[in-house]
Design a protein around this motif. Structure first.
Motif, PDB file in Angstrom:
ATOM      1  N   GLN A   7      75.074  56.563 102.570  1.00 12.90           N
ATOM      2  CA  GLN A   7      75.891  55.593 101.842  1.00 12.90           C
ATOM      3  C   GLN A   7      75.163  55.120 100.600  1.00 12.90           C
ATOM      4  N   PHE A   8      75.855  55.095  99.486  1.00  7.95           N
ATOM      5  CA  PHE A   8      75.314  54.542  98.251  1.00  7.95           C
ATOM      6  C   PHE A   8      75.119  53.046  98.408  1.00  7.95           C
TER       7      PHE A   8
ATOM      8  N   TYR B  10      74.572  48.593  89.317  1.00  2.37           N
ATOM      9  CA  TYR B  10      75.850  48.809  90.000  1.00  2.37           C
ATOM     10  C   TYR B  10      75.583  48.744  91.491  1.00  2.37           C
ATOM     11  N   TYR B  11      76.479  48.093  92.237  1.00  3.16           N
ATOM     12  CA  TYR B  11      76.259  47.884  93.670  1.00  3.16           C
ATOM     13  C   TYR B  11      77.470  48.317  94.484  1.00  3.16           C
ATOM     14  N   ALA B  12      77.185  48.758  95.683  1.00  2.24           N
ATOM     15  CA  ALA B  12      78.252  48.945  96.652  1.00  2.24           C
ATOM     16  C   ALA B  12      78.804  47.575  97.038  1.00  2.24           C
TER      17      ALA B  12
ATOM     18  N   TRP C 289      77.972  57.396  84.699  1.00  3.41           N
ATOM     19  CA  TRP C 289      77.680  56.056  85.237  1.00  3.41           C
ATOM     20  C   TRP C 289      78.933  55.520  85.902  1.00  3.41           C
ATOM     21  N   PRO C 290      78.835  55.034  87.125  1.00  6.57           N
ATOM     22  CA  PRO C 290      77.657  55.094  87.994  1.00  6.57           C
ATOM     23  C   PRO C 290      77.572  56.440  88.720  1.00  6.57           C
ATOM     24  N   ASN C 291      76.458  56.695  89.338  1.00  3.40           N
ATOM     25  CA  ASN C 291      76.264  57.888  90.157  1.00  3.40           C
ATOM     26  C   ASN C 291      76.218  57.435  91.619  1.00  3.40           C
ATOM     27  N   ARG C 292      77.321  57.555  92.307  1.00  3.68           N
ATOM     28  CA  ARG C 292      77.430  57.024  93.658  1.00  3.68           C
ATOM     29  C   ARG C 292      77.338  58.078  94.746  1.00  3.68           C
TER      30      ARG C 292
ATOM     31  N   GLY D  69      68.586  55.255  92.018  1.00  4.97           N
ATOM     32  CA  GLY D  69      69.527  54.763  93.006  1.00  4.97           C
ATOM     33  C   GLY D  69      68.854  54.529  94.346  1.00  4.97           C
TER      34      GLY D  69
ATOM     35  N   PHE E 128      69.989  54.625  98.449  1.00  4.71           N
ATOM     36  CA  PHE E 128      70.974  55.043  99.436  1.00  4.71           C
ATOM     37  C   PHE E 128      70.459  54.640 100.814  1.00  4.71           C
TER      38      PHE E 128
ATOM     39  N   GLU F 261      72.438  51.215  92.038  1.00  5.29           N
ATOM     40  CA  GLU F 261      71.883  52.051  90.977  1.00  5.29           C
ATOM     41  C   GLU F 261      71.461  51.164  89.817  1.00  5.29           C
TER      42      GLU F 261
END
Length: 125
Positions: free
Chosen positions: A46-47, A59-61, A104-107, A35, A37, A50
């Motif tokens: 903030q994430f 995976y995206y913010a 999943w996901p790990n934010r 990931g 951050f 990942e």
């Protein structure tokens, strides 16, 4: 255990691009989801994004979706973050992290066991 070292940060004008790299030690790199951050001064971590161990899932913010791309090269034990259309709000220290959690996901930061030292990204207006 894995050790992580980020590089590629710097100063860029708004609208510009940067590529961050995170080099990992160890021969089991593909076992880790990775990931990115970021943390701006006075703000919470903030994430950002990942990627799964094999690289097939990302995976995206919402704040970076469509502008940032996370990728990895397991042969080089390196994960990347390509950042395009940068805006001043992207200014932060960017850190990579590794997790073996099956979720999943790990934010959340606590979901990652290993962290790099971070690299500064500054976007000027």
């Amino acid at each position: 255990q894995v050790q992580l070292v980020e590089s590629g940060g710097g100063l860029v004008q708004a609208g510009g691009s940067l590529r961050l790299s995170c080099a990992a030690s160890g021969r089991t790199f593909s076992r880790y989801d990775m990931g990115w951050f970021r943390q701006a001064p006075g703000k919470e971590r903030q994430f950002v994004a990942e990627i799964s161990g094999g690289g097939g899932n990302t995976y995206y913010a919402d704040s970076v979706k469509g502008r940032f791309t996370i990728s990895r090269d397991n042969a080089k034990t390196t994960v990347y973050l390509d950042m395009n259309s940068l805006i001043p709000e992207d200014t932060a220290v960017y850190s990579c992290a590794a997790t073996t959690r099956p979720n999943w996901p790990n934010r959340m930061g606590w979901e990652y066991a290993y962290w790099g030292q971070g690299t500064q990204v500054t976007v000027s207006s």
